[in-house]
Design a protein around this motif. Structure first.
Motif, PDB file in Angstrom:
ATOM      1  N   ALA A 175      28.211  -3.214 -14.168  1.00 34.41           N
ATOM      2  CA  ALA A 175      27.800  -3.044 -15.557  1.00 34.41           C
ATOM      3  C   ALA A 175      28.108  -4.295 -16.369  1.00 34.41           C
ATOM      4  O   ALA A 175      27.318  -4.703 -17.230  1.00 34.41           O
ATOM      5  CB  ALA A 175      28.492  -1.825 -16.171  1.00 34.41           C
ATOM      6  N   ARG A 176      29.258  -4.899 -16.105  1.00 39.14           N
ATOM      7  CA  ARG A 176      29.635  -6.132 -16.823  1.00 39.14           C
ATOM      8  C   ARG A 176      28.611  -7.241 -16.551  1.00 39.14           C
ATOM      9  O   ARG A 176      28.190  -7.951 -17.473  1.00 39.14           O
ATOM     10  CB  ARG A 176      31.035  -6.569 -16.378  1.00 39.14           C
ATOM     11  N   VAL A 177      28.241  -7.406 -15.300  1.00 34.90           N
ATOM     12  CA  VAL A 177      27.275  -8.441 -14.943  1.00 34.90           C
ATOM     13  C   VAL A 177      25.909  -8.134 -15.548  1.00 34.90           C
ATOM     14  O   VAL A 177      25.238  -9.015 -16.102  1.00 34.90           O
ATOM     15  CB  VAL A 177      27.177  -8.582 -13.413  1.00 34.90           C
ATOM     16  N   GLU A 178      25.490  -6.888 -15.482  1.00 37.94           N
ATOM     17  CA  GLU A 178      24.180  -6.521 -16.004  1.00 37.94           C
ATOM     18  C   GLU A 178      24.117  -6.711 -17.520  1.00 37.94           C
ATOM     19  O   GLU A 178      23.084  -7.139 -18.050  1.00 37.94           O
ATOM     20  CB  GLU A 178      23.857  -5.065 -15.651  1.00 37.94           C
ATOM     21  N   ALA A 179      25.212  -6.405 -18.220  1.00 37.94           N
ATOM     22  CA  ALA A 179      25.246  -6.605 -19.670  1.00 37.94           C
ATOM     23  C   ALA A 179      25.008  -8.064 -20.017  1.00 37.94           C
ATOM     24  O   ALA A 179      24.230  -8.386 -20.929  1.00 37.94           O
ATOM     25  CB  ALA A 179      26.587  -6.134 -20.235  1.00 37.94           C
TER      26      ALA A 179
END
Length: 212
Positions: free
Chosen positions: A145-149
């Motif tokens: 999720a951090r990377v996708e954000a």
């Protein structure tokens, strides 16, 4: 001088008149910006420089402590010119290091090429969170999720849209990857409590906030 040594040097010697700060040194050094590895890394007492060769032209980026003596600056410039007799280097104009490069025969290409902005933290406005949205740490959100954000917020097409540029539909995706994020988490400057993710009402990642 390894990456953590470079980050530590910048953290100890950064001033608002310098382009590099600990965060972008950590980001770049971890491969988060997708830049190729430099062809050479030069360093000395209070400075370091990365060198990329592209034919006859060379690009140099580095950090030079404001406390360097004139002799130390000249030594650094001499080593850089020996490695890169033709090319460019990003420097803040009006600094002693820029003057030393001019003394050695360098000249400005025009510009500006980089806008350096900073502000104090004493009077930041309070911005309410939209209903249904939440802020969690990257650890709570999960690595994916951090990377996708980040990939969503910094997608080249989105940046072009914000800048009012034409979107062709052929824009590449963000260079930020899970491997790069994991490398970033390993640097000395990474502070997990400050690495935050905004989640939408449906639980999907929206944007990331701060890393180091």
């Amino acid at each position: 001088m390894d990456l953590n040594d470079r980050i530590d040097l910048v953290a100890r010697s950064w001033t608002p008149s310098q382009q590099s700060h600990p965060g972008n040194v950590a980001w770049h050094g971890s491969g988060c910006d997708g830049a190729p590895a430099p062809d050479a890394v030069l360093d000395g007492n209070g400075w370091f420089a990365e060198v990329w060769h592209a034919g006859e032209e060379t690009e140099v980026e580095g950090h030079f402590s404001p406390g360097l003596s004139r002799d130390e600056r000249r030594l650094a410039v001499g080593r850089i010119f020996a490695q890169a007799p033709r090319g460019s280097i990003g420097l803040v104009t009006g600094t002693p290091m820029a003057d030393t490069f001019r003394e050695a025969g360098a000249h400005e290409r025009g510009g500006p090429f980089f806008l350096l902005q900073h502000r104090g933290l004493g009077r930041l406005p309070r911005v309410p969170l939209a209903p249904g949205y939440s802020i969690v740490t990257a650890e709570e959100a999960g690595e994916a999720a951090r990377v996708e954000a980040h990939r969503r917020a910094w997608a080249p097409a989105r940046i072009k849209e914000l800048l009012g540029l034409t979107i062709t539909g052929n824009e590449p995706g963000s260079n930020f990857t899970l491997d790069a994020f994991r490398a970033l988490k390993g640097v000395v400057a990474y502070r997990p409590e400050l690495d935050l993710v905004v989640l939408a009402p449906d639980g999907g990642p929206v944007v990331s906030l701060g890393v180091v």
